[in-house]
Design an enzyme around this catalytic site. Structure first.
Site, PDB file in Angstrom:
ATOM      1  N   ILE A 182       0.855  -1.188   0.000  1.00 42.24           N
ATOM      2  CA  ILE A 182       0.000   0.000   0.000  1.00 42.24           C
ATOM      3  C   ILE A 182       0.888   1.233   0.000  1.00 42.24           C
ATOM      4  O   ILE A 182       1.612   1.487   0.968  1.00 42.24           O
ATOM      5  CB  ILE A 182      -0.940  -0.001   1.211  1.00 42.24           C
ATOM      6  CG1 ILE A 182      -1.815  -1.254   1.212  1.00 42.24           C
ATOM      7  CG2 ILE A 182      -1.802   1.259   1.218  1.00 42.24           C
ATOM      8  CD1 ILE A 182      -2.646  -1.415   2.466  1.00 42.24           C
ATOM      9  N   ASP A 183       0.835   1.988  -1.080  1.00 36.77           N
ATOM     10  CA  ASP A 183       1.676   3.181  -1.227  1.00 36.77           C
ATOM     11  C   ASP A 183       0.770   4.401  -1.291  1.00 36.77           C
ATOM     12  O   ASP A 183       0.171   4.701  -2.329  1.00 36.77           O
ATOM     13  CB  ASP A 183       2.530   3.067  -2.489  1.00 36.77           C
ATOM     14  CG  ASP A 183       3.480   4.251  -2.654  1.00 36.77           C
ATOM     15  OD1 ASP A 183       3.563   5.078  -1.724  1.00 36.77           O
ATOM     16  OD2 ASP A 183       4.125   4.357  -3.713  1.00 36.77           O
TER      17      ASP A 183
END
Length: 301
Positions: A182-183
């Protein structure tokens, strides 16, 4: 065998200081040099108890436990039982790793080691008892630095793991599952439709994609008119991008049928996302194979 009390004291003072200092670094505890030095001083005094017959009762398991509690309390204070127990646990862990590493290294280099008066000694030829002090002074910083790097790497890995999740991608009749990162800084979107773009390694998608698309990504020949894409031509998007350490370029993205993201112990479905094909390796150690766009996550509420 002659054991010098002042040498035992100074050696243990240095070792205890480094162990306590590394504990404060790992636990991110705000303390002072003098508190750590005072705790190390107590540990060095305790080491001297092994040399005096009248003080041997202090070297029992209970005595060692009490002294370690006092050392951690002096070095880092008491900010609650949970925090104190964590400090104590990290101190023990670092001590076991460092001590075990030195013992193993000494055994590998010499053999038949003995622990006498807080000093590792051996009866074999080579290092010998008189050189054991030199061995400790040289080997301890090496093992200590290795333990520090290893624990910091483990801590960083745990931090990354908090942002890892499972991802399922549906393309026609094919479904594949991989691990995604998750960026929240990923703001890549299709400039025309504003559809968010998540990145996936090409090698993860290669078996479910037509050979012509795989070739286009590898050769970056976006104008290959000879490629027979059939219905897949409607799924293709060319998305311009710019990386932090690159001049940017064109990214070939695919419109999937659906993407499911595992969050809060359930699968969340999204159809408004494109899959950008990256022919490189997103994670140096293979921990994850996709980078998720924040829009793929469920809205908090």
């Amino acid at each position: 065998m002659v054991v010098y009390a002042d040498a035992v004291f100074l050696l243990n003072l240095c070792i205890d200081f480094l162990l306590l200092w590394l504990t404060t670094v790992i636990r991110r505890q705000r303390t002072s040099f003098w508190r750590i030095l005072s705790a190390a001083f107590l540990g060095a005094c305790f080491a001297l108890a092994h040399l005096f017959q009248s003080l041997l009762p202090l070297t029992t398991l209970l005595g060692k436990l009490i002294f370690s509690l006092v050392m951690v309390w002096v070095a880092m204070g008491f900010k609650g039982p949970v925090s104190f127990l964590r400090n104590l646990g990290v101190f023990y862990l670092i001590s076991f790793i460092t001590g075990g590493g030195m013992f193993a290294l000494h055994y590998f280099l010499s053999g038949n080691p003995e622990l006498t008066g807080g000093v590792i000694a051996t009866d074999s030829s080579g290092w010998g008892i008189s050189v054991s002090w030199i061995f400790i002074l040289l080997a301890f910083p090496m093992v200590w630095l290795y333990a520090r790097a290893g624990l910091q790497t483990l801590e960083e890995r745990q931090g990354v793991n908090r942002y890892l999740t499972k991802v399922r991608i549906q393309l026609e009749e094919s479904r594949l599952e991989c691990t995604g990162l998750i960026d929240t800084g990923n703001q890549l979107r299709d400039p025309i439709t504003r559809t968010p773009v998540m990145m996936v390694e090409l090698r993860e998608m290669e078996e479910v994609l037509p050979r012509e698309i795989v070739t286009m990504v590898k050769t970056q020949n976006w104008l290959n008119k000879s490629a027979d894409l059939g219905g897949w031509a409607l799924r293709i998007r060319l998305v311009p991008f710019r990386g932090a350490a690159s001049k940017g370029g064109i990214l070939l993205a695919i419109k999937p049928d659906r993407v499911d993201v595992w969050q809060k112990n359930k699968w969340y479905q999204t159809e408004q996302v494109l899959i950008g094909l990256d022919q490189g390796q997103l994670s140096s150690d293979g921990t994850y194979h996709a980078i998720l766009h924040p829009a793929c996550l469920p809205v908090a509420g």
